[in-house]
Design an enzyme around this catalytic site. Sequence first.
Site, PDB file in Angstrom:
ATOM      1  N   GLU A  59     -23.108  -9.375   4.038  1.00 25.82           N
ATOM      2  CA  GLU A  59     -22.772  -9.443   5.177  1.00 25.82           C
ATOM      3  C   GLU A  59     -22.689 -11.074   6.146  1.00 25.82           C
ATOM      4  O   GLU A  59     -22.271 -11.766   4.637  1.00 25.82           O
ATOM      5  CB  GLU A  59     -24.531  -9.373   5.726  1.00 25.82           C
ATOM      6  CG  GLU A  59     -24.874  -7.792   5.509  1.00 25.82           C
ATOM      7  CD  GLU A  59     -25.046  -7.602   6.843  1.00 25.82           C
ATOM      8  OE1 GLU A  59     -24.170  -8.019   7.420  1.00 25.82           O
ATOM      9  OE2 GLU A  59     -25.249  -6.151   6.551  1.00 25.82           O
ATOM     10  N   GLY A  60     -22.264 -11.075   7.235  1.00 23.19           N
ATOM     11  CA  GLY A  60     -21.504 -12.344   7.269  1.00 23.19           C
ATOM     12  C   GLY A  60     -22.487 -13.450   7.152  1.00 23.19           C
ATOM     13  O   GLY A  60     -24.075 -13.452   7.453  1.00 23.19           O
ATOM     14  N   ASN A  62     -23.973 -15.265   9.748  1.00 22.12           N
ATOM     15  CA  ASN A  62     -24.699 -15.329  11.167  1.00 22.12           C
ATOM     16  C   ASN A  62     -25.623 -14.153  11.184  1.00 22.12           C
ATOM     17  O   ASN A  62     -26.771 -14.414  11.816  1.00 22.12           O
ATOM     18  CB  ASN A  62     -23.630 -15.513  12.573  1.00 22.12           C
ATOM     19  CG  ASN A  62     -23.087 -17.013  12.428  1.00 22.12           C
ATOM     20  OD1 ASN A  62     -23.891 -17.911  12.645  1.00 22.12           O
ATOM     21  ND2 ASN A  62     -22.397 -16.889  12.811  1.00 22.12           N
ATOM     22  N   HIS A 295     -15.981 -17.184  23.285  1.00 21.92           N
ATOM     23  CA  HIS A 295     -16.534 -17.112  21.431  1.00 21.92           C
ATOM     24  C   HIS A 295     -15.354 -16.289  21.797  1.00 21.92           C
ATOM     25  O   HIS A 295     -15.408 -15.170  22.244  1.00 21.92           O
ATOM     26  CB  HIS A 295     -17.809 -16.990  20.438  1.00 21.92           C
ATOM     27  CG  HIS A 295     -17.467 -16.239  19.070  1.00 21.92           C
ATOM     28  ND1 HIS A 295     -18.412 -15.179  19.087  1.00 21.92           N
ATOM     29  CD2 HIS A 295     -16.622 -16.902  18.418  1.00 21.92           C
ATOM     30  CE1 HIS A 295     -17.957 -14.709  17.960  1.00 21.92           C
ATOM     31  NE2 HIS A 295     -16.674 -16.444  17.421  1.00 21.92           N
ATOM     32  N   LEU A 296     -14.021 -16.238  20.497  1.00 23.56           N
ATOM     33  CA  LEU A 296     -13.190 -14.774  20.913  1.00 23.56           C
ATOM     34  C   LEU A 296     -13.298 -14.876  19.729  1.00 23.56           C
ATOM     35  O   LEU A 296     -12.438 -15.344  18.753  1.00 23.56           O
ATOM     36  CB  LEU A 296     -11.770 -16.157  20.952  1.00 23.56           C
ATOM     37  CG  LEU A 296     -10.732 -14.993  21.864  1.00 23.56           C
ATOM     38  CD1 LEU A 296     -10.885 -13.853  22.888  1.00 23.56           C
ATOM     39  CD2 LEU A 296      -9.367 -15.661  21.810  1.00 23.56           C
ATOM     40  N   ARG A 297     -13.204 -13.966  19.108  1.00 20.60           N
ATOM     41  CA  ARG A 297     -13.580 -13.219  17.631  1.00 20.60           C
ATOM     42  C   ARG A 297     -12.902 -11.833  18.155  1.00 20.60           C
ATOM     43  O   ARG A 297     -12.123 -11.216  18.461  1.00 20.60           O
ATOM     44  CB  ARG A 297     -14.660 -12.442  17.794  1.00 20.60           C
ATOM     45  CG  ARG A 297     -15.272 -11.585  16.770  1.00 20.60           C
ATOM     46  CD  ARG A 297     -15.681 -12.540  15.434  1.00 20.60           C
ATOM     47  NE  ARG A 297     -17.058 -12.098  13.991  1.00 20.60           N
ATOM     48  CZ  ARG A 297     -15.769 -12.005  13.374  1.00 20.60           C
ATOM     49  NH1 ARG A 297     -14.811 -11.981  13.246  1.00 20.60           N
ATOM     50  NH2 ARG A 297     -16.625 -11.094  12.180  1.00 20.60           N
ATOM     51  N   ASP A 376     -17.534 -25.493  15.483  1.00 22.72           N
ATOM     52  CA  ASP A 376     -17.580 -24.295  16.748  1.00 22.72           C
ATOM     53  C   ASP A 376     -18.736 -23.901  16.854  1.00 22.72           C
ATOM     54  O   ASP A 376     -18.718 -23.868  18.793  1.00 22.72           O
ATOM     55  CB  ASP A 376     -16.673 -23.463  16.544  1.00 22.72           C
ATOM     56  CG  ASP A 376     -15.343 -23.519  15.673  1.00 22.72           C
ATOM     57  OD1 ASP A 376     -14.415 -24.698  16.781  1.00 22.72           O
ATOM     58  OD2 ASP A 376     -14.911 -22.769  14.914  1.00 22.72           O
ATOM     59  N   PHE A 394     -22.584 -14.058  15.731  1.00 21.28           N
ATOM     60  CA  PHE A 394     -21.971 -15.248  15.772  1.00 21.28           C
ATOM     61  C   PHE A 394     -21.804 -15.496  17.132  1.00 21.28           C
ATOM     62  O   PHE A 394     -22.604 -17.385  17.753  1.00 21.28           O
ATOM     63  CB  PHE A 394     -20.396 -15.916  15.614  1.00 21.28           C
ATOM     64  CG  PHE A 394     -19.660 -16.775  15.795  1.00 21.28           C
ATOM     65  CD1 PHE A 394     -19.085 -17.531  13.729  1.00 21.28           C
ATOM     66  CD2 PHE A 394     -19.435 -17.981  16.289  1.00 21.28           C
ATOM     67  CE1 PHE A 394     -18.892 -19.009  13.741  1.00 21.28           C
ATOM     68  CE2 PHE A 394     -18.784 -19.475  16.710  1.00 21.28           C
ATOM     69  CZ  PHE A 394     -18.848 -20.055  15.119  1.00 21.28           C
TER      70      PHE A 394
HETATM   71  N1  LIG Z   1     -14.774 -21.584  12.787  1.00 18.56           N
HETATM   72  C1  LIG Z   1     -15.191 -20.049  13.496  1.00 18.56           C
HETATM   73  N2  LIG Z   1     -14.650 -18.923  12.531  1.00 18.56           N
HETATM   74  C2  LIG Z   1     -15.322 -17.672  12.974  1.00 18.56           C
HETATM   75  C3  LIG Z   1     -15.301 -17.856  14.384  1.00 18.56           C
HETATM   76  N3  LIG Z   1     -15.794 -16.777  14.757  1.00 18.56           N
HETATM   77  C4  LIG Z   1     -16.172 -15.620  13.469  1.00 18.56           C
HETATM   78  N4  LIG Z   1     -15.605 -16.962  13.102  1.00 18.56           N
HETATM   79  C5  LIG Z   1     -15.674 -16.193  11.084  1.00 18.56           C
HETATM   80  O1  LIG Z   1     -15.876 -15.003  10.895  1.00 18.56           O
HETATM   81  C6  LIG Z   1     -17.662 -15.065  10.673  1.00 18.56           C
HETATM   82  C7  LIG Z   1     -18.036 -13.809  11.612  1.00 18.56           C
HETATM   83  O2  LIG Z   1     -18.831 -12.872  11.160  1.00 18.56           O
HETATM   84  P1  LIG Z   1     -21.040 -13.263  10.980  1.00 18.56           P
HETATM   85  O3  LIG Z   1     -21.336 -14.937  11.506  1.00 18.56           O
HETATM   86  O4  LIG Z   1     -21.168 -12.221  11.217  1.00 18.56           O
HETATM   87  O5  LIG Z   1     -20.878 -12.869  13.198  1.00 18.56           O
HETATM   88  P2  LIG Z   1     -20.063 -11.335  13.552  1.00 18.56           P
HETATM   89  O6  LIG Z   1     -19.812 -10.791  12.149  1.00 18.56           O
HETATM   90  O7  LIG Z   1     -19.214 -11.753  14.683  1.00 18.56           O
HETATM   91  O8  LIG Z   1     -21.299 -10.858  13.778  1.00 18.56           O
HETATM   92  C8  LIG Z   1     -18.439 -16.155  10.762  1.00 18.56           C
HETATM   93  O9  LIG Z   1     -19.161 -16.272  10.043  1.00 18.56           O
HETATM   94  C9  LIG Z   1     -16.879 -16.810  10.826  1.00 18.56           C
HETATM   95  O10 LIG Z   1     -16.526 -17.415   9.895  1.00 18.56           O
HETATM   96  C10 LIG Z   1     -15.104 -18.360  15.540  1.00 18.56           C
HETATM   97  O11 LIG Z   1     -15.690 -19.040  16.263  1.00 18.56           O
HETATM   98  N5  LIG Z   1     -14.632 -20.092  14.082  1.00 18.56           N
HETATM   99 MG   LIG Z   2     -19.984  -9.973  10.796  1.00 18.78          MG
END
Ligand SMILES: Nc1nc2c(ncn2[C@@H]2O[C@H](COP(=O)(O)OP(=O)(O)O)[C@@H](O)[C@H]2O)c(=O)[nH]1
Ligand SMILES: [Mg+2]
Length: 435
Positions: A59-60, A62, A295-297, A376, A394
């Site tokens: 898990e990430g 957020n 927020h550009l994922r 960010d 995120f």
């Molecule tokens: N610095 C930065 N990191 C990002 C961004 N979007 C995603 N990430 C990275 O990718 C991870 C995404 O995982 P998570 O937090 O689980 O969010 P989710 O996967 O989009 O639901 C984040 O924790 C960051 O490490 C962004 O806009 N900026």
């Molecule tokens: Mg995630």
Amino acid sequence: MRTKEALAKILCLFCICLLFIVKSENEINTAYDTGNKDKTTFAEAKAVRYLLYDVNPGEGFNLRRDVYMRVANLVKFLNEDEPWVLVLPPWGRLYHWQRDVEQIKIPWKTFFDLDSLRQHIPVIEFEDYLKVRGEPVIDEVYYLQGFKGGWTHWEEKLNITECLDSRSGGFRQDDDGRWRHWFFGYEEVYAKKFACLSYMGHAGFIKPFLMHNTTGRSVYIPQAEEMLHDRYGHKGYWEARRSMVFAKHLRDIGDEFRAKHLTSTDQEDNTVLEDWTKMRRKHGEAKGGPYIAIHLRRRDYLWARKDELPSLKGAAKHVKKLLKKYDLLKVYVATDAPKEEYEEFKSYFKKAEIYRYEPTEEVFNKYKDGGIAIIDQWIAAHARYFTGSHVSTFSFRIQEEREILGFDPEMTFNRMCGDKDQDCEQPTKWTIIYD
Ligand SMILES: Nc1nc2c(ncn2[C@@H]2O[C@H](COP(=O)(O)OP(=O)(O)O)[C@@H](O)[C@H]2O)c(=O)[nH]1
Ligand SMILES: [Mg+2]
Ligand SMILES: *[C@@H]1O[C@H](CO)[C@@H](O)[C@H](O)[C@H]1NC(C)=O
Ligand SMILES: *[C@@H]1O[C@H](CO)[C@@H](O)[C@H](O)[C@H]1NC(C)=O
């Protein structure tokens, strides 16, 4: 003579030990008291117990923040009857955090304001827990898992059962009967007892088990995401969420960037942050800086959610419309995109100014990927208008931050659509609740 000296030495050592223990216990009582001003009587009457947890390694960042809220409210609930302190799991080895350096054993104070967390519940860092124990030990581990065969109907239940994971989540017993594990990178730590606990329920449902079926001073529950929010989006959820104030050093970096590049200051934008326990903004009070934030994922999301995400060109087209609609010129891009993708996105604009926060090496080394992600989020949270990516946690955390700051929900709960579906469903408006 000799024996006297030896005795004196032993006595002296004993005193030093005692001093250390007293000091550590004081630290805990401080952690405890700040969180529960009205419940200090428990701390005097009963020995404090410690709850540790972790989240599935995949898990990430957020979602982990979301699980914190569930566990925090469990600790709050426990404290209605017994004094429990939450031990914050060190951050590290996250799937998305793979820039060169190894990122492990990161304390929570790197990312969050501990005093703010403590106004909700008593918390301590893992390293402080180890100091208090004086020995790298965790008494009991309950590895959460589902029930064998999945589930056909919802019913709150738990049971100690065999481990469904053949590796038992990486827990193994050494020759001395101690349970060994990676333990956040603290491999000297061991646990005295280990069991798998099948679980289906809200977080609060585990309270009687913790109170009556466990006796150790500390209990560790890995895979805490198995426990659901007691009430998602309600008062308790928002209390826990509001207490998760970002660390000041990260907010400062974000604020500096806003002032320097985005003509954005809290005074002008009506986004002054107050003590969270007193802060209570009305929707629309916050104006935000004169920029659109997106927020550009990208990266791993492109595989899983290809049709729900815009192409870079599609995103640029959408942002241009927003700039026109809100009569703005600046865009802040929070993204995990590699440099080339960001450059491509930028290339679709002629007049507008496009910004992205890029840390110096020094800042990166101090605050790592998690810190940069927070910077960010902080900058995106202060924009006049925000739009995010489909079902990204995120993006969700940015939306919550904007609710706390007092933005109009119309300017917050938005997401970019895939190129083929311009009229896509917009995110649910999980607006802030105080009572
Ligand atoms: N610095 C930065 N990191 C990002 C961004 N979007 C995603 N990430 C990275 O990718 C991870 C995404 O995982 P998570 O937090 O689980 O969010 P989710 O996967 O989009 O639901 C984040 O924790 C960051 O490490 C962004 O806009 N900026
Ligand atoms: Mg995630
Ligand atoms: C917890 O303890 C109670 C009372 O001793 C017992 O009935 C129950 O089965 C225990 N629960 C688990 C999951 O071990
Ligand atoms: C708990 O699990 C044991 C064996 O794993 C089983 O015999 C027992 O029926 C289960 N109890 C409940 C209440 O599900």
